[in-house]
Design a protein around this motif. Structure first.
Motif, mmCIF file in Angstrom:
data_model
loop_
_atom_site.group_PDB
_atom_site.id
_atom_site.type_symbol
_atom_site.label_atom_id
_atom_site.label_comp_id
_atom_site.label_asym_id
_atom_site.label_seq_id
_atom_site.Cartn_x
_atom_site.Cartn_y
_atom_site.Cartn_z
ATOM 1 N N CYS A 17 0.840 -1.202 0.000
ATOM 2 C CA CYS A 17 0.000 0.000 0.000
ATOM 3 C C CYS A 17 0.880 1.258 0.000
ATOM 4 O O CYS A 17 0.625 2.201 -0.747
ATOM 5 N N VAL A 18 1.898 1.260 0.847
ATOM 6 C CA VAL A 18 2.807 2.400 0.926
ATOM 7 C C VAL A 18 3.453 2.648 -0.436
ATOM 8 O O VAL A 18 3.503 3.788 -0.917
ATOM 9 N N GLY A 19 3.909 1.586 -1.075
ATOM 10 C CA GLY A 19 4.532 1.721 -2.388
ATOM 11 C C GLY A 19 3.572 2.264 -3.431
ATOM 12 O O GLY A 19 3.946 3.092 -4.268
ATOM 13 N N THR A 20 2.334 1.818 -3.386
ATOM 14 C CA THR A 20 1.321 2.273 -4.331
ATOM 15 C C THR A 20 1.029 3.755 -4.139
ATOM 16 O O THR A 20 0.963 4.523 -5.112
ATOM 17 N N VAL A 21 0.866 4.177 -2.900
ATOM 18 C CA VAL A 21 0.593 5.586 -2.603
ATOM 19 C C VAL A 21 1.797 6.449 -2.990
ATOM 20 O O VAL A 21 1.652 7.501 -3.610
ATOM 21 N N ARG A 22 2.990 5.986 -2.642
ATOM 22 C CA ARG A 22 4.208 6.737 -2.979
ATOM 23 C C ARG A 22 4.315 6.917 -4.498
ATOM 24 O O ARG A 22 4.581 8.015 -4.989
ATOM 25 N N LYS A 23 4.127 5.839 -5.248
ATOM 26 C CA LYS A 23 4.229 5.901 -6.710
ATOM 27 C C LYS A 23 3.208 6.875 -7.283
ATOM 28 O O LYS A 23 3.524 7.673 -8.177
ATOM 29 N N ALA A 24 1.981 6.823 -6.782
ATOM 30 C CA ALA A 24 0.932 7.716 -7.259
ATOM 31 C C ALA A 24 1.306 9.179 -7.016
ATOM 32 O O ALA A 24 1.135 10.035 -7.895
ATOM 33 N N LEU A 25 1.837 9.460 -5.833
ATOM 34 C CA LEU A 25 2.232 10.838 -5.515
ATOM 35 C C LEU A 25 3.425 11.277 -6.348
ATOM 36 O O LEU A 25 3.480 12.420 -6.817
ATOM 37 N N GLU A 26 4.395 10.388 -6.542
ATOM 38 C CA GLU A 26 5.575 10.731 -7.340
ATOM 39 C C GLU A 26 5.181 11.047 -8.780
ATOM 40 O O GLU A 26 5.742 11.958 -9.393
ATOM 41 N N GLU A 27 4.223 10.310 -9.316
ATOM 42 C CA GLU A 27 3.769 10.554 -10.687
ATOM 43 C C GLU A 27 2.961 11.848 -10.787
ATOM 44 O O GLU A 27 3.092 12.585 -11.763
ATOM 45 N N ALA A 28 2.144 12.139 -9.797
ATOM 46 C CA ALA A 28 1.289 13.320 -9.829
ATOM 47 C C ALA A 28 2.043 14.592 -9.458
ATOM 48 O O ALA A 28 1.721 15.673 -9.950
ATOM 49 N N LEU A 29 3.043 14.449 -8.582
ATOM 50 C CA LEU A 29 3.777 15.606 -8.066
ATOM 51 C C LEU A 29 5.287 15.378 -8.205
ATOM 52 O O LEU A 29 5.980 15.157 -7.208
ATOM 53 N N PRO A 30 5.817 15.419 -9.427
ATOM 54 C CA PRO A 30 7.248 15.174 -9.622
ATOM 55 C C PRO A 30 8.094 16.127 -8.775
ATOM 56 O O PRO A 30 7.816 17.321 -8.709
ATOM 57 N N GLY A 52 -2.408 15.995 -4.948
ATOM 58 C CA GLY A 52 -1.979 14.866 -4.126
ATOM 59 C C GLY A 52 -3.157 14.048 -3.622
ATOM 60 O O GLY A 52 -3.134 12.820 -3.654
ATOM 61 N N GLU A 53 -4.193 14.739 -3.188
ATOM 62 C CA GLU A 53 -5.385 14.045 -2.704
ATOM 63 C C GLU A 53 -6.016 13.215 -3.829
ATOM 64 O O GLU A 53 -6.370 12.049 -3.636
ATOM 65 N N GLN A 54 -6.113 13.793 -5.005
ATOM 66 C CA GLN A 54 -6.690 13.080 -6.141
ATOM 67 C C GLN A 54 -5.837 11.864 -6.506
ATOM 68 O O GLN A 54 -6.368 10.792 -6.799
ATOM 69 N N ALA A 55 -4.524 12.003 -6.470
ATOM 70 C CA ALA A 55 -3.634 10.888 -6.801
ATOM 71 C C ALA A 55 -3.831 9.727 -5.824
ATOM 72 O O ALA A 55 -3.870 8.562 -6.230
ATOM 73 N N ILE A 56 -3.963 10.049 -4.534
ATOM 74 C CA ILE A 56 -4.173 9.007 -3.525
ATOM 75 C C ILE A 56 -5.514 8.310 -3.770
ATOM 76 O O ILE A 56 -5.604 7.084 -3.727
ATOM 77 N N ARG A 57 -6.547 9.088 -4.059
ATOM 78 C CA ARG A 57 -7.870 8.504 -4.336
ATOM 79 C C ARG A 57 -7.842 7.629 -5.574
ATOM 80 O O ARG A 57 -8.411 6.534 -5.592
ATOM 81 N N GLU A 58 -7.175 8.091 -6.632
ATOM 82 C CA GLU A 58 -7.103 7.316 -7.869
ATOM 83 C C GLU A 58 -6.310 6.029 -7.676
ATOM 84 O O GLU A 58 -6.513 5.052 -8.411
ATOM 85 N N ALA A 59 -5.423 6.000 -6.678
ATOM 86 C CA ALA A 59 -4.660 4.797 -6.364
ATOM 87 C C ALA A 59 -5.505 3.809 -5.554
ATOM 88 O O ALA A 59 -5.070 2.692 -5.289
ATOM 89 N N GLY A 60 -6.713 4.235 -5.147
ATOM 90 C CA GLY A 60 -7.624 3.339 -4.458
ATOM 91 C C GLY A 60 -7.688 3.507 -2.951
ATOM 92 O O GLY A 60 -8.224 2.647 -2.236
#
Length: 66
Positions: A17-30, A52-60
């Motif tokens: 889960c941590v990896g998924t959230v981190r990846k989503a944030l890194e992609e959304a907020l380089p 950032g909030e949207q990226a976390i939500r889109e990651a599930g």
């Protein structure tokens, strides 16, 4: 100085889960500074809060104000 945003992501329960959230944030907020604490379910990052909030939500996951 860039403001930091902190969300509680209580449905983040494991290392994957941590990896998924981190990846989503890194992609959304380089270039954002990202800190994730699985034990407290806190996600902290620099950059645009809504992006950032949207990226976390889109990651599930469900970010909540901390």
């Amino acid at each position: 100085m860039t403001d930091k945003t902190i969300f509680a992501v209580n449905d983040m329960t494991c290392g994957h889960c941590v990896g998924t959230v981190r990846k989503a944030l890194e992609e959304a907020l380089p270039g954002a500074d990202i800190a994730i604490d699985l034990e407290t379910h806190k996600v902290e990052f620099t950059g645009d809060r809504k992006t950032g909030e949207q990226a976390i939500r889109e990651a599930g996951y469900t970010p909540e104000a901390a």
